[in-house]
Design an enzyme around this catalytic site. Sequence first.
Site, mmCIF file in Angstrom:
data_model
loop_
_atom_site.group_PDB
_atom_site.id
_atom_site.type_symbol
_atom_site.label_atom_id
_atom_site.label_comp_id
_atom_site.label_asym_id
_atom_site.label_seq_id
_atom_site.Cartn_x
_atom_site.Cartn_y
_atom_site.Cartn_z
ATOM 1 N N ALA A 123 0.830 -1.208 0.000
ATOM 2 C CA ALA A 123 0.000 0.000 0.000
ATOM 3 C C ALA A 123 0.862 1.255 0.000
ATOM 4 O O ALA A 123 0.579 2.225 -0.711
ATOM 5 C CB ALA A 123 -0.936 -0.011 1.211
ATOM 6 N N ASP A 124 1.925 1.258 0.785
ATOM 7 C CA ASP A 124 2.834 2.401 0.791
ATOM 8 C C ASP A 124 3.467 2.605 -0.582
ATOM 9 O O ASP A 124 3.571 3.736 -1.069
ATOM 10 C CB ASP A 124 3.944 2.183 1.825
ATOM 11 C CG ASP A 124 3.511 2.548 3.231
ATOM 12 O OD1 ASP A 124 2.849 3.578 3.395
ATOM 13 O OD2 ASP A 124 3.846 1.801 4.165
ATOM 14 N N ALA A 125 3.909 1.513 -1.196
ATOM 15 C CA ALA A 125 4.620 1.629 -2.469
ATOM 16 C C ALA A 125 3.718 2.163 -3.578
ATOM 17 O O ALA A 125 4.097 3.070 -4.330
ATOM 18 C CB ALA A 125 5.203 0.273 -2.869
#
Length: 397
Positions: A168-170
Amino acid sequence: MNILGGYRVLDLSVAMAGPLAAMRLGDLGADVVKVEPVTGEWQRHTAAGGATGNEINASFLSLNRNKRSLAVDLKSDAGRELLYELVRTTDVFLQNYRPGVAARLGVDYDTLRALKPSLVYVSISGYGESGPYAEWPGQDLLVQAMSGALFSAGRPDEPPVAAPYFLADAVTAYSAFEGVLAALLHRERTGEGQLVQVNMLDAVIALQMQELSVHTVGGVPQTRSEEVHAHSYIRAPYGIFTAADGYISLAFANLPVLAEVLDAPQLAGLDAERDGFARRDEIAAAVSTALRRETTEHWMLKLRERGVWCGPVLSYDDVRTDPQVLHNESFVTYEHPTEGTVTTPGFPYRFSRTPADVHRPAPLVGEHTDELLAELGISPATRQALLDEGAVRRRNA
């Protein structure tokens, strides 16, 4: 000059999504200034896996190359005024504060737009700037779970399995990176700055454009099965299977060919389009039983000879020595003043005229404070006064 040479980015973000987006801008030549508290950004003090390093841990190193560090106390009047001076020289401002924090610090979009109307202001959040979840923690695993994706992973009687990296961060970082480039292009054409809002939940939902459209448009229910399936809507065999000495991945195999290679006659009469989805537990079970009889190397050779799509499951040690990874130069190695030789993943794109490169190692806290204040025309005496009152910090001061 690199593609983004001449552009300045102020990176006030923490953790992963914002810093990764800013680092990609730096990789393309932007002057990225990491504006962090005088104690240093949170990620400097929190190391994944305990990889603490000498002065900079591996997590921070991985997300902050090609940046300069300005350590400043934004809660002080002098520190805030210093930031405003920087904003007047800046093209992109990036933050991922919790809702309301930017306004309390005086660095919200409306405030900074008044200082620099052409500013591209990027705000990253977990679930959106408003709404019922706006105050919830936007943490990677939580967002994965809330995106609907995990309900397709694993067997019905077992918990779903999350991605083993910060997915999700990426994807949020790349959404923000994409948004910055689009907003800068718009500014080049019109002279207008604007607010760019990116949130983690929408980024992961958008990543599932095919899967969710199959559900919403095609009306196909989301399912988890008893046998190995890596995707809720793809015909069998599609997944990771166990061989005698390891694991092997299979995708979109011709079933009669697979029946012959694996000596699995129960697959011979099946048609991929007709049976591949409706009978996928049966197909996966037959493939799983057959593959356990021989080694990964054996099956890779046999399957590839017949054009079956397959691949080994590599560990991180395997990836670092993989011939294609070496050929692609997927990792970059450079020297860091406190951490020595540093090897990290490199650049996911290639430009024939303006290649990305590592021109700055990840900075130490306040390493470039003096340099940046001098660029703003602030005298040595005033710089020392700011240092004395704690509004800024310089390296080892």
